[in-house]
Design an enzyme around this catalytic site. Structure first.
Site, short mmCIF file in Angstrom:
data_model
loop_
_atom_site.label_atom_id
_atom_site.label_comp_id
_atom_site.label_asym_id
_atom_site.label_seq_id
_atom_site.Cartn_x
_atom_site.Cartn_y
_atom_site.Cartn_z
N LYS A 13 42.30 36.22 33.35
CA LYS A 13 43.37 35.29 33.70
C LYS A 13 42.91 34.32 34.79
O LYS A 13 43.10 33.11 34.68
CB LYS A 13 44.62 36.05 34.20
CG LYS A 13 45.14 37.09 33.24
CD LYS A 13 46.31 37.87 33.81
CE LYS A 13 46.00 38.68 35.06
NZ LYS A 13 45.07 39.81 34.86
N ARG A 88 55.04 40.36 37.02
CA ARG A 88 54.46 41.55 36.42
C ARG A 88 55.41 42.73 36.41
O ARG A 88 54.97 43.86 36.16
CB ARG A 88 53.08 41.89 36.99
CG ARG A 88 52.98 42.13 38.41
CD ARG A 88 51.69 41.58 38.96
NE ARG A 88 50.52 42.38 38.81
CZ ARG A 88 49.30 41.86 38.97
NH1 ARG A 88 49.12 40.57 39.19
NH2 ARG A 88 48.26 42.61 38.89
N ARG A 127 32.36 42.45 38.61
CA ARG A 127 32.93 41.23 39.23
C ARG A 127 32.50 41.10 40.69
O ARG A 127 32.48 42.06 41.44
CB ARG A 127 34.46 41.27 39.17
CG ARG A 127 35.07 40.10 39.95
CD ARG A 127 36.50 39.87 39.64
NE ARG A 127 37.34 41.03 39.84
CZ ARG A 127 38.60 41.10 39.42
NH1 ARG A 127 39.16 40.08 38.81
NH2 ARG A 127 39.30 42.18 39.63
N ARG A 160 35.71 43.36 45.22
CA ARG A 160 37.09 43.64 45.64
C ARG A 160 37.28 45.15 45.82
O ARG A 160 36.76 45.95 45.05
CB ARG A 160 38.08 43.11 44.58
CG ARG A 160 38.37 41.65 44.75
CD ARG A 160 39.17 41.04 43.64
NE ARG A 160 40.30 41.80 43.13
CZ ARG A 160 41.15 41.35 42.19
NH1 ARG A 160 41.00 40.13 41.70
NH2 ARG A 160 42.15 42.09 41.77
N ARG A 171 45.47 50.68 38.28
CA ARG A 171 45.97 49.34 37.91
C ARG A 171 46.26 49.27 36.41
O ARG A 171 47.22 48.65 35.99
CB ARG A 171 44.94 48.27 38.31
CG ARG A 171 44.90 48.06 39.82
CD ARG A 171 43.60 47.42 40.25
NE ARG A 171 43.46 46.06 39.79
CZ ARG A 171 42.29 45.44 39.66
NH1 ARG A 171 41.16 46.07 39.93
NH2 ARG A 171 42.25 44.19 39.25
#
Ligand code: AP5
Length: 215
Positions: A13, A88, A127, A160, A171
């Site tokens: 996203k 969300r 990431r 992160r 998550r």
């Protein structure tokens, strides 16, 4: 264009919203980025949000709704925006609908990023994010030109806290329970569009344009 991106953690996203912002000048409103900035600046919001985020839990609805309402009132969201990571939960979707009704605006498209879980885990574990501008990289799929440094502003890249395996698992669970019902909410309002979010970044971008331009 007023767009909402809904998708699991690591679905792409943020990557796609940043491309739309750069190439089509549609401002990205990313609630995760807003919270990470608050944490970096050690504001009251950041101190409150930090623990939930690190554990992979959601920040309370009331906090998130107030943040997004404030952002939507700013002029850069006047012509269009991509809401990345909001709503969300169903209460967030209801509150957004009320806010937009009051402003006499409406959402054009809600894009559902669809992707298999094994791909998400590979994306999240590789990431890396730039400390200054939040630019997104991947060690294998989108590596920076110089290892460990952002191509754009040359700041160090970091991993992160919520990209650790336990937080990733949590998550994903939270997404299934809290966020999937948001897609039903929008399906009932005929703005829903599914996006195949697998494949290379540019391939996904082309599919995204087709989805948002569809009449
Ligand atoms: P947030 O930052 O919104 O995280 P998220 O929704 O879990 O999504 P991600 O940022 O992890 O993934 P993404 O889909 O943007 O993927 P990306 O493009 O980076 O939220 C973080 C936390 O903040 C939440 O857990 C919660 O605590 C809190 N929060 C935020 N909003 C909230 C709200 N509304 N209510 C309550 N709490 C809230 O891509 C991932 C990786 O894949 C990157 O390395 C990228 O380079 C790579 N990649 C992307 N696309 C491709 C591709 N096509 N091929 C190969 N690699 C790709």
């Amino acid at each position: 264009m007023k767009l909402i991106f809904v998708g699991p953690p690591g679905g792409g996203k943020g990557t796609q919203a940043r491309l739309l912002q750069a190439r089509r000048a549609i401002p990205q409103i990313a609630t995760g980025d807003i919270l990470r900035e608050a944490i970096a600046q050690d504001t009251a919001l950041g101190r409150d949000a930090r623990r939930s985020m690190e554990a992979g839990e959601l920040v309370p609805d009331a906090v998130m709704i107030a943040i997004v309402e404030e952002r939507l009132r700013r002029s850069d969201g006047h012509e269009g925006f991509v809401l990345d990571g909001f709503p969300r939960t169903v209460p967030q979707a209801e509150a957004l609908e009320e806010t937009l009704n009051r402003m006499q605006r409406r959402i054009d498209r809600v894009v559902d990023f669809q992707i298999r879980e094994e791909i998400l885990i590979r994306r999240l574990s590789g990431r890396r994010v730039c400390q200054v501008g939040g630019h997104i990289y991947h060690l294998a799929y989108q590596p920076p030109r110089e290892a460990g440094l952002c191509d754009i502003d040359h700041s160090p890249l970091y991993q992160r806290d919520d990209d650790r395996p336990e937080a990733i698992r949590r998550r994903m669970e939270v997404y299934q329970v809290e966020t999937l019902p948001v897609l039903d909410f929008y399906q009932a309002r005929s703005v829903y569009a599914a996006l195949d979010a697998e494949g290379e970044v540019e391939e996904v971008y082309d599919r995204l344009l087709a989805v948002v331009n569809r009449r």
